[in-house]
Design an enzyme around this catalytic site. Structure first.
Site, PDB file in Angstrom:
ATOM      1  N   SER A  98      -4.668  -6.695  -0.312  1.00 53.93           N
ATOM      2  CA  SER A  98      -5.402  -6.811   0.943  1.00 53.93           C
ATOM      3  C   SER A  98      -4.912  -8.049   1.684  1.00 53.93           C
ATOM      4  O   SER A  98      -4.465  -9.024   1.063  1.00 53.93           O
ATOM      5  CB  SER A  98      -6.903  -6.946   0.660  1.00 53.93           C
ATOM      6  OG  SER A  98      -7.607  -7.328   1.837  1.00 53.93           O
ATOM      7  N   TYR A 104     -13.843 -10.042  -3.506  1.00 52.89           N
ATOM      8  CA  TYR A 104     -12.793  -9.071  -3.196  1.00 52.89           C
ATOM      9  C   TYR A 104     -11.439  -9.733  -2.946  1.00 52.89           C
ATOM     10  O   TYR A 104     -10.419  -9.316  -3.503  1.00 52.89           O
ATOM     11  CB  TYR A 104     -13.221  -8.254  -1.973  1.00 52.89           C
ATOM     12  CG  TYR A 104     -12.286  -7.125  -1.628  1.00 52.89           C
ATOM     13  CD1 TYR A 104     -12.374  -5.901  -2.283  1.00 52.89           C
ATOM     14  CD2 TYR A 104     -11.330  -7.272  -0.635  1.00 52.89           C
ATOM     15  CE1 TYR A 104     -11.531  -4.857  -1.956  1.00 52.89           C
ATOM     16  CE2 TYR A 104     -10.474  -6.234  -0.298  1.00 52.89           C
ATOM     17  CZ  TYR A 104     -10.577  -5.031  -0.963  1.00 52.89           C
ATOM     18  OH  TYR A 104      -9.729  -4.001  -0.643  1.00 52.89           O
TER      19      TYR A 104
END
Length: 252
Positions: A144, A157
């Site tokens: 990400s 995350y």
């Protein structure tokens, strides 16, 4: 990319995984995609892949459940046999879950869940499938943009995705003798149902992302799927252990 190759795409029933399966199908690559709970969506992708030019099959898998991997490997072998093959060529570790936790709010259980799906699942599913992937194959893991830049309420995350990037380099090193290249794709914010559709359905969030992206908009799954498919192709055969960010120039 040779027609007749076979890819395993986890989380292939929606979003980036769905786009990847369809991009591969247009290149003549067959896919075995996994879904966690939504078989109806997975079946739709199978039908669309056939229309795009290559057959696909869907298998259920919870990537956070390492104990299920042996059973999955057996079902995968049966699916490969159905395709007339014993092994596959490409693995895309795409399946994932979201988290909007802050430093104050994150719990051990939530962090354990992120670790189980995004890191432990990627590591041990790859390990379990190594006997089934052809030498000279290719693996793409999914990270990400949040592994590079920080954003509020992503304290679990983002760091776990950074760990996936490190894992990718170690995989590439260890699989080098088998000529298996391993790379990682890091999407920016993508307009899907991920995170409850936050980027897709919240105009304020979508506008904020656009204002912080050089190309002036939030990403779409169709921006990322072709990059993953490209990295699996022979055109990128000498690219290994690399991080490719697909974010339109966000926060540069």
């Amino acid at each position: 990319m040779s027609k007749g190759k076979i890819a395993i795409v986890t989380g292939g029933s929606r979003g980036i995984g769905r786009s990847t399966v369809l991009c591969l199908a247009r290149r003549g690559v067959r896919s075995i995609l996994t879904f966690n709970t939504n078989q109806a969506e997975a079946d739709k992708v199978v039908a669309l892949a056939a229309e795009a030019g290559a057959p696909a099959l869907a298998l259920q898998l919870d990537v956070g459940d390492v104990a299920a991997f042996d059973g999955f490997a057996g079902r995968l072998q049966a699916a490969l046999a159905q395709m007339g093959a014993e092994r596959f060529d490409y693995l895309v570790n795409n399946a994932g879950t979201s988290s909007a936790a802050s430093l104050e709010s994150i719990t051990p259980a939530e962090m354990d869940g992120l670790y189980s799906v995004h890191f432990k699942g990627v590591l041990f599913l790859t390990q379990r499938l190594l006997p089934l992937i052809n030498d000279g194959g290719r693996i793409v893991n999914i990270s990400s943009g949040l592994a590079r830049f920080a954003s509020r309420n992503r304290i679990g995350y983002g760091p776990i995705k950074a760990a996936v990037e490190s894992l990718t380099r170690y995989m590439a090193l260890e699989l080098g003798p088998r000529r298996i290249a391993v790379n990682v794709v890091a999407p920016g914010p993508i307009a899907t149902d991920f995170s409850g559709g936050m980027v897709r359905d919240n105009p304020q969030v979508n506008r904020m992302i656009a204002e912080n992206t050089a190309l002036g908009r939030a990403g779409e799954p169709e921006d990322v799927g072709p990059v993953i498919a490209g990295l699996l192709s022979d055109d990128f055969g000498w690219v290994n252990a690399q991080r490719i960010e697909v974010a339109g120039g966000m926060q540069i």
